[in-house]
Design a protein around this motif. Structure first.
Motif, PDB file in Angstrom:
ATOM      1  N   CYS A   1      32.576  42.126  72.656  1.00  0.00           N
ATOM      2  CA  CYS A   1      33.086  41.345  71.529  1.00  0.00           C
ATOM      3  C   CYS A   1      34.418  40.678  71.862  1.00  0.00           C
ATOM      4  O   CYS A   1      34.703  39.573  71.399  1.00  0.00           O
ATOM      5  CB  CYS A   1      33.237  42.221  70.288  1.00  0.00           C
TER       6      CYS A   1
ATOM      7  N   LEU B   1      31.613  32.936  65.003  1.00  0.00           N
ATOM      8  CA  LEU B   1      31.556  33.870  63.881  1.00  0.00           C
ATOM      9  C   LEU B   1      31.675  33.168  62.541  1.00  0.00           C
ATOM     10  O   LEU B   1      31.240  33.694  61.513  1.00  0.00           O
ATOM     11  CB  LEU B   1      32.686  34.906  64.003  1.00  0.00           C
TER      12      LEU B   1
ATOM     13  N   ARG C   1      27.768  31.979  61.417  1.00  0.00           N
ATOM     14  CA  ARG C   1      26.580  32.713  61.849  1.00  0.00           C
ATOM     15  C   ARG C   1      25.515  32.640  60.762  1.00  0.00           C
ATOM     16  O   ARG C   1      25.777  32.909  59.590  1.00  0.00           O
ATOM     17  CB  ARG C   1      26.928  34.170  62.131  1.00  0.00           C
TER      18      ARG C   1
ATOM     19  N   THR D   1      25.116  39.970  60.924  1.00  0.00           N
ATOM     20  CA  THR D   1      25.980  40.349  62.043  1.00  0.00           C
ATOM     21  C   THR D   1      25.600  41.693  62.657  1.00  0.00           C
ATOM     22  O   THR D   1      25.994  41.992  63.782  1.00  0.00           O
ATOM     23  CB  THR D   1      27.447  40.418  61.586  1.00  0.00           C
TER      24      THR D   1
ATOM     25  N   LEU E   1      26.309  45.915  66.191  1.00  0.00           N
ATOM     26  CA  LEU E   1      26.467  44.468  66.121  1.00  0.00           C
ATOM     27  C   LEU E   1      25.331  43.763  66.856  1.00  0.00           C
ATOM     28  O   LEU E   1      24.824  44.267  67.865  1.00  0.00           O
ATOM     29  CB  LEU E   1      27.818  44.058  66.720  1.00  0.00           C
TER      30      LEU E   1
ATOM     31  N   HIS F   1      25.514  40.331  67.837  1.00  0.00           N
ATOM     32  CA  HIS F   1      25.941  39.181  68.631  1.00  0.00           C
ATOM     33  C   HIS F   1      26.823  39.555  69.813  1.00  0.00           C
ATOM     34  O   HIS F   1      27.026  38.751  70.727  1.00  0.00           O
ATOM     35  CB  HIS F   1      26.695  38.184  67.747  1.00  0.00           C
TER      36      HIS F   1
ATOM     37  N   ASP G   1      33.062  39.213  58.972  1.00  0.00           N
ATOM     38  CA  ASP G   1      32.082  39.157  57.892  1.00  0.00           C
ATOM     39  C   ASP G   1      31.659  40.572  57.535  1.00  0.00           C
ATOM     40  O   ASP G   1      31.001  41.250  58.320  1.00  0.00           O
ATOM     41  CB  ASP G   1      30.871  38.324  58.330  1.00  0.00           C
TER      42      ASP G   1
ATOM     43  N   ASP H   1      27.427  41.765  55.280  1.00  0.00           N
ATOM     44  CA  ASP H   1      26.166  42.315  55.788  1.00  0.00           C
ATOM     45  C   ASP H   1      26.128  43.839  55.685  1.00  0.00           C
ATOM     46  O   ASP H   1      25.109  44.421  55.301  1.00  0.00           O
ATOM     47  CB  ASP H   1      25.950  41.876  57.232  1.00  0.00           C
TER      48      ASP H   1
ATOM     49  N   GLN I   1      34.195  47.162  63.789  1.00  0.00           N
ATOM     50  CA  GLN I   1      33.910  45.763  64.114  1.00  0.00           C
ATOM     51  C   GLN I   1      35.217  45.049  64.473  1.00  0.00           C
ATOM     52  O   GLN I   1      35.278  44.306  65.459  1.00  0.00           O
ATOM     53  CB  GLN I   1      33.241  45.067  62.930  1.00  0.00           C
TER      54      GLN I   1
END
Length: 564
Positions: A306, A314, A317, A321, A331, A333, A524, A527, A550
């Motif tokens: 990341c 980001l 998206r 996520t 995650l 991505h 974000d 989610d 995150q």
């Protein structure tokens, strides 16, 4: 509802003009407020942004705007709750087989019916969907597409093997969304009352960002202008009568939501009181492992860390996520952290600027550190006051700063001194070679008002962030986006909270910070809260852990695992 073309634009000057585009979602809320108080916006020529609307042709833009407002009729109170979308009568149709392979896409067709059993022919309702399996402690948010004809398309990815269930909620019918928008454009800070105290003299008054409106409501033109210290939004309070009371004697602020829902119609009250929003159709999916990897239980994880991921991606998206598996947020991505010992925060100064949900992050972060962090500066035990913790072992400084007005009830000897120094000044005073991290959030305490005030806040926040980047090249800025929840309970007042407000605020943030996507990292959190079907304002530990990890994943490198 008619508006002149002149009402569509706010033209104001400032020394360093910031131009951003207002999304149609914002206009849905903001325009209703603009036509009532258009003059209010023009009063703040030194502190307000210049606002333009998207679209080159004004006539085309006006038609698009009118169509969008018609979708919520605009903000009218409903009269027949039975004619609203009824989750108990609505249906779900699976497009495809119940048995699929790992990584496949799952699609559902949702058909909404009203209480009379008649299929809906228009969109605008707010649906939330998720895929979950309690046996694996696995939860994933789904994507919902409004087809604007009474049907909705739900898509999800088969992220783990075994049996799982798909669940769809008609979280808020469009009538309740219209209700929320109507209340926000008319409430106008009616909840706020401030107290002044000097010697044996006490007095109370009301406040408002709109000086003209405040003079009209308070029936006085003797106004205290606190805009110079509130920093991120104009702020005026009526001065109480009394010889020994002056503006500098303001000592507390209070808020009361008692009358917030007084304007609800019978229809709106009935819809707000619905006990269950889940469509009863049960849809189960069995996910098989890929033939070449029978032992694989989850989809492949990304290889890129990341910290090395292109952060600008980001901001827009389209897919979720991440997802929970075994209670851990994974995650989709980039590769998250597998371990964390605090060493990656060595020699860093971290500022948390926001509300109590961001303070949850600070509390959790301190709980997972393997070394002691002592409080070296604390104004009071209350979360609304500044606090600094220092971790000697790794030379880490953790600073907590509550955001500016509006904020919930508090009392302090001198509020003006308390708010006079924001994160902008604090960080700019740090040494230029300091390794500084700033996390910003603004949502809960302003979500009950018209989004135009949120927009004013965010523009000033961007201005502060730009000044920080000019003064310190070694600063990383994060913005925590609104998370989802569906009710607010303040004392005995229960207020249903449409997630749509958070989505509108998110859209505003994206528009305001356009041009800074490479410098500002957006987090974000919708989610994670959607996946576990979060209800309260303050998310549970599983979500807070996911949010913080995150955030840490973009700071700390780790090559062992993609889970956090």
């Amino acid at each position: 509802m008619k508006f002149g073309l002149s009402d569509l634009f706010i033209s104001v000057n400032r020394s360093r003009q910031i131009v951003f585009y207002v999304p149609f979602a914002l206009l849905l809320c903001a325009v209703a407020g603009f036509f009532v108080e258009y003059k209010f916006m023009l009063q703040f020529k030194q502190s307000s942004p210049s606002v333009k609307l998207e679209g080159g042709n004004l006539n085309t833009l006006q038609r698009q705007l009118d169509n969008l407002l018609i979708r919520y009729k605009p903000f009218r109170a409903c009269r027949d709750s039975v004619s609203a979308s009824d989750p108990t009568r609505s249906k779900i149709q699976l497009k495809g087989n119940h048995v699929i392979n790992l990584g496949d896409t799952i699609r559902l067709n949702v058909i909404l019916f009203d209480g009379y059993g008649k299929a809906k022919s228009t969109g605008g309702d707010h649906l939330r969907a998720r895929l979950f399996a309690y046996s694996f402690d696995a939860f994933a948010p789904c994507t919902v597409l409004d087809n604007r004809n009474g049907t909705y398309t739900v898509t999800a990815e088969a992220l783990w093997t075994g049996w799982s269930k798909l669940e769809v909620d008609v979280l808020f019918p469009k009538e309740i969304i219209a209700t929320a928008l109507r209340i926000r454009t008319t409430w106008d800070f009616s909840d706020i009352e401030v107290a002044f105290h000097n010697l044996n003299v006490f007095g109370t008054s009301m406040c408002n960002p709109n000086k003209v409106m405040l003079e009209k409501k308070s029936e006085t033109d003797i106004i205290c202008n606190f805009s110079y210290w509130n920093k991120t939004m104009p702020w005026f309070c009526a001065k109480p009568h009394g010889r020994n009371i002056s503006c500098k004697h303001w000592v507390s602020i209070g808020r009361s939501w008692t009358n917030y829902t007084n304007t609800l119609s019978k229809c709106e009250q009935e819809l707000s009181g619905r006990a269950n929003a889940t469509i009863p159709t049960e849809t189960f999916i069995k996910v098989l492992p890929i033939h070449s990897a029978h032992s694989q239980v989850t989809v492949d994880q990304p290889n890129i860390a990341c910290a090395d991921y292109n952060k600008s991606k980001l901001w827009y998206r389209l897919k979720p996520t991440g997802y929970f598996y075994n209670g851990t947020w994974i995650l989709r991505h980039c590769k998250g952290l597998s371990t964390f010992d605090g060493n990656c925060l060595r020699n860093k100064i971290i500022y948390f600027w926001g509300d109590s949900t961001l303070q949850q992050w600070l509390i959790y972060l301190k709980s997972i550190l393997t070394f002691e962090c002592k409080v070296v500066m604390k104004e009071t035990r209350h979360w609304r006051m500044k606090k600094t913790c220092y971790c000697h072992q790794y030379n880490i400084t953790l600073n907590w700063m509550p955001h500016n007005i509006p904020i919930s009830n508090f009392s302090v000897e001198n509020p003006m001194d308390f708010f006079s120094k924001t994160f902008c000044e604090e960080i700019c005073n740090e040494r230029k070679d300091s390794d500084v991290i700033l996390i910003i959030t603004l949502y809960l305490h302003i979500q009950m008002y018209s989004p135009r005030f949120f927009a004013l806040h965010m523009v000033e926040i961007r201005r502060c962030v730009e000044s920080i980047f000019k003064n310190n090249l070694n600063v990383r800025v994060f913005i925590k986006l609104p998370h989802t929840h569906n009710k607010v309970k303040i004392k005995d007042v229960l207020i249903k909270q449409p997630d749509i407000i958070g989505y509108i605020f998110t859209d505003i943030i994206r528009k305001v910070f356009k041009g800074l996507y490479l410098k500002v990292i957006v987090l974000d959190n919708q989610d994670a809260t959607r996946a576990v079907k979060n209800v309260p304002i303050h998310p549970g530990q599983i979500v807070v852990r996911a949010m913080v990890n995150q955030f840490l994943s973009y700071i700390c490198h780790d090559s062992k695992s993609s889970s956090v």
